[in-house]
Design an enzyme around this catalytic site. Sequence first.
Site, short mmCIF file in Angstrom:
data_model
loop_
_atom_site.label_atom_id
_atom_site.label_comp_id
_atom_site.label_asym_id
_atom_site.label_seq_id
_atom_site.Cartn_x
_atom_site.Cartn_y
_atom_site.Cartn_z
N SER A 218 -5.72 -7.97 -4.48
CA SER A 218 -5.22 -9.19 -5.12
C SER A 218 -6.41 -10.12 -5.38
O SER A 218 -7.38 -10.12 -4.60
CB SER A 218 -4.21 -9.90 -4.21
OG SER A 218 -3.90 -11.19 -4.70
N TYR B 51 -2.35 -13.37 3.81
CA TYR B 51 -2.24 -12.36 2.77
C TYR B 51 -3.60 -12.16 2.08
O TYR B 51 -4.04 -11.03 1.86
CB TYR B 51 -1.19 -12.79 1.75
CG TYR B 51 -1.05 -11.88 0.56
CD1 TYR B 51 -0.28 -10.72 0.63
CD2 TYR B 51 -1.66 -12.20 -0.66
CE1 TYR B 51 -0.14 -9.89 -0.48
CE2 TYR B 51 -1.52 -11.37 -1.77
CZ TYR B 51 -0.76 -10.23 -1.66
OH TYR B 51 -0.62 -9.40 -2.76
#
Length: 248
Positions: free
Chosen positions: A143, A157
């Site tokens: 990501s 995350y």
Amino acid sequence: MSRPVAVVTGGTRGIGAATAELLADRGHDLVLGYRSRDAEAAELAEQLGERGVEVRTVRCDVADEADVERLFTVADALGPLAALVNNAGVLEQQRSMVEIDMARWRRVFSVNVFGAAACCRAAVRRMSTQTGGKGGAIVNLSSRAAQLGSPLEYVDYAASKAAVDTMTRGLALEVARHGVRVNAVRPGIIDTEIHASGGDPGRVPRLGPAQPMGRPGTAVEVAEAVVWLLSTSASYITGTVLDVSGGR
């Protein structure tokens, strides 16, 4: 000749489902791992099977090593493993880092890092020419958060995806001479359900227009990059992380 076999974790929703569709169109037999929504998984498998490929769905928590081994055992029954897409991931509610407890850190890392590592290990054991395999390719889903940090949202995350980037590079160098390529894709703001699971269902329409290209990306756009990295068109690419982020 048998068709190439691909395992896609988190393979029945979002980027995983879009990747599965493209792989099916390119003649891959598929094993799709998923964590919930049995009916949705069965419906996708039926649709993909109409394209002339074999499709198996396996309810699987990648944080559980036994589940991971079961997932790959199902793939073994279809033929030699050619591809792995590590797409399974979790994203929890938006919080500042000081509000995130250690139980949540462990949950996020158990899936996003340890689960991805377990799947990579299982795939390499089957693909590596050093252990009798025929070679193959792995793509891990990272990501842009890995570089941006996601302050006041999902620092846990973001940190887990930074670990995925490092793991991708290290594993790629370990197995480069054994017929296995390992790369990652770093999506930006993509229109999938993951934002709702993080407690912000309006994140895509809010942030999409502010991106350099003026819009969010789609799951298919990310899947196209994943499938390209798996293909022979990317045969001299390994240890690379490709941003699919519209310039973000």
